[in-house]
Motif scaffolding. Structure first.
Motif, PDB file in Angstrom:
ATOM      1  N   ARG A  91       6.737   3.808  -6.547  1.00 37.62           N
ATOM      2  CA  ARG A  91       6.168   5.125  -6.833  1.00 37.62           C
ATOM      3  C   ARG A  91       6.961   5.776  -7.965  1.00 37.62           C
ATOM      4  O   ARG A  91       8.088   5.357  -8.269  1.00 37.62           O
ATOM      5  N   ARG A  95       5.439  12.709  -9.995  1.00 41.25           N
ATOM      6  CA  ARG A  95       4.260  13.206 -10.716  1.00 41.25           C
ATOM      7  C   ARG A  95       4.648  13.834 -12.053  1.00 41.25           C
ATOM      8  O   ARG A  95       3.964  13.657 -13.055  1.00 41.25           O
ATOM      9  N   ASP A 131       0.609  10.131  -3.594  1.00 44.92           N
ATOM     10  CA  ASP A 131       1.153   9.558  -2.363  1.00 44.92           C
ATOM     11  C   ASP A 131       0.684  10.410  -1.182  1.00 44.92           C
ATOM     12  O   ASP A 131       0.916  11.619  -1.166  1.00 44.92           O
ATOM     13  N   ASP A 177       1.866  10.847   1.656  1.00 43.18           N
ATOM     14  CA  ASP A 177       2.976  11.464   2.380  1.00 43.18           C
ATOM     15  C   ASP A 177       3.682  12.543   1.580  1.00 43.18           C
ATOM     16  O   ASP A 177       4.380  13.385   2.144  1.00 43.18           O
ATOM     17  N   ASP A 178       3.560  12.537   0.245  1.00 41.21           N
ATOM     18  CA  ASP A 178       4.244  13.514  -0.597  1.00 41.21           C
ATOM     19  C   ASP A 178       3.479  13.624  -1.909  1.00 41.21           C
ATOM     20  O   ASP A 178       3.564  12.744  -2.768  1.00 41.21           O
ATOM     21  N   TRP A 193       4.664  12.856  -5.592  1.00 41.95           N
ATOM     22  CA  TRP A 193       4.878  11.492  -6.077  1.00 41.95           C
ATOM     23  C   TRP A 193       3.549  10.796  -6.280  1.00 41.95           C
ATOM     24  O   TRP A 193       2.559  11.129  -5.630  1.00 41.95           O
ATOM     25  N   VAL A 253       1.732   6.881  -6.498  1.00 42.03           N
ATOM     26  CA  VAL A 253       1.926   5.465  -6.181  1.00 42.03           C
ATOM     27  C   VAL A 253       0.936   4.642  -6.992  1.00 42.03           C
ATOM     28  O   VAL A 253      -0.166   5.105  -7.316  1.00 42.03           O
ATOM     29  N   GLY A 290      -1.860  -0.692   1.737  1.00 42.64           N
ATOM     30  CA  GLY A 290      -2.049   0.127   0.555  1.00 42.64           C
ATOM     31  C   GLY A 290      -3.386   0.839   0.526  1.00 42.64           C
ATOM     32  O   GLY A 290      -3.529   1.837  -0.137  1.00 42.64           O
ATOM     33  N   ARG A 321      -6.172   6.395   1.312  1.00 49.10           N
ATOM     34  CA  ARG A 321      -6.159   6.556  -0.143  1.00 49.10           C
ATOM     35  C   ARG A 321      -6.483   7.999  -0.490  1.00 49.10           C
ATOM     36  O   ARG A 321      -7.447   8.568   0.026  1.00 49.10           O
TER      37      ARG A 321
END
Length: 326
Positions: free
Chosen positions: A10, A13, A31, A33-34, A37, A39, A91, A95
């Protein structure tokens, strides 16, 4: 930047801001989760997307095919080695779709792949004509392949002529039911992929393919479906003279302590309409204040869901000399 994302898993941003084309081409995505960021999309998926567009213009772009394959092979060697099949499922299980165009493209792809069933929950009130028109091409494509569709709306949606016209156009391929309240927007294709909003203005969405998550959402839908009333059937009588089904729903939410704006949002009506119903409810129950209205609601049993056995029970309203059976 993409090479760095593949190597590290990752990138921040802010580091990718100078190259917005990576987001536009979906080489990077937020991402789950955050959101600070990004990925990378797997190189194999990138290759598939690139080649799909290349093949459409193969007569003028033969050289681009070889270049795309060579680039993807190079990128694939940059990341850590993974066992076959293990990384792909992880992955793509969740999404993040950033932007309306990305959401639309993912929905179109899911529609094209759908073969059996679509389940949707549509919150809010009367659906605007432009929303129904935007989704019409997908619905007609599904109907043409024999796909069955079931839609859940709030009771308020019954008053929208656009929805009635849409259901008439779709014929028996779409079945619709309504509830006082529904969950936020949900679309399920073939019980294998689901789409839900990820922010308030619906410019972010989550595409879910994890079997446990999708099965959970299917269970939620099916339980709501069993509680819902077919659009072709009338709403049940409240059993209390002068109080409508909608006013009963408002009374139950008032008893829970909700403010007017919250009640309006949950029932899919405007705040102004909500307050008009509250005023009529106060008049019918003989309440001079909000506090007194709460007491009256509890006295006549409107502070919770009414069961079939309650319809027909005797209820005495303020000012009545004797109960009126319904």
């Amino acid at each position: 930047m993409y090479s760095r994302a593949v190597r590290r898993g990752r990138v921040a941003r802010r580091d990718a801001e100078p190259v917005p084309c990576l987001l536009e081409l979906a080489l990077l995505h937020p991402d789950p989760d955050d959101m600070a960021w990004l990925v990378p999309t797997s190189p194999q998926e990138v290759m598939t997307r690139l080649l799909r567009g290349v093949y459409d213009e193969v007569s003028a772009s033969q050289r681009r095919v070889g270049a795309a394959v060579a680039a993807v092979e190079r990128y694939a060697g940059l990341g850590p080695a993974t066992q076959a099949g293990s990384g792909a499922a992880e992955g793509t299980a969740i999404r993040v779709l950033d932007g309306l165009s990305r959401i639309q493209a993912a929905m179109d792809a899911a529609t094209e792949a759908c073969t059996t069933e679509v389940l949707t929950v549509q919150p809010g009130g009367i659906r605007p004509e432009h929303e129904l028109t935007e989704g019409l091409h997908r619905a007609l494509a599904l109907r043409g392949r024999g796909v069955r569709m079931r839609d859940l709306y709030t009771h308020v949606a019954r008053h929208g002529q656009g929805l009635l016209n849409y259901l008439e156009l779709m014929g028996g391929s779409v079945e619709a039911r309504t509830l006082d309240e529904v969950i936020d927007r949900l679309i399920l294709f073939d019980r294998t992929v689901a789409f839900i909003p990820a922010n308030a203005d619906r410019t972010l969405a989550l595409e879910l393919r994890h079997p446990a998550l999708v099965e959970y959402l299917v269970t939620v839908f099916e339980r709501l479906w069993r509680l819902a009333i077919p659009l072709t059937a009338p709403l049940p009588d409240t059993g209390i003279e002068g109080i409508s089904h909608r006013e009963q729903s408002i009374a139950a939410l008032l008893a829970e302590g909700h403010q007017d704006a919250v009640i309006a949002e949950r029932l899919g009506i405007s705040v102004r309409t909500c307050r008009a119903h509250i005023a009529r409810l106060s008049e019918t129950l003989g309440a001079a204040s909000r506090t007194q209205l709460g007491v009256r609601i509890a006295q006549v049993g409107l502070d919770g869901p009414r069961h079939p056995a309650d319809i027909g029970s005797s209820v005495t309203l303020p000012g009545q000399q004797s109960p009126t059976p319904r």
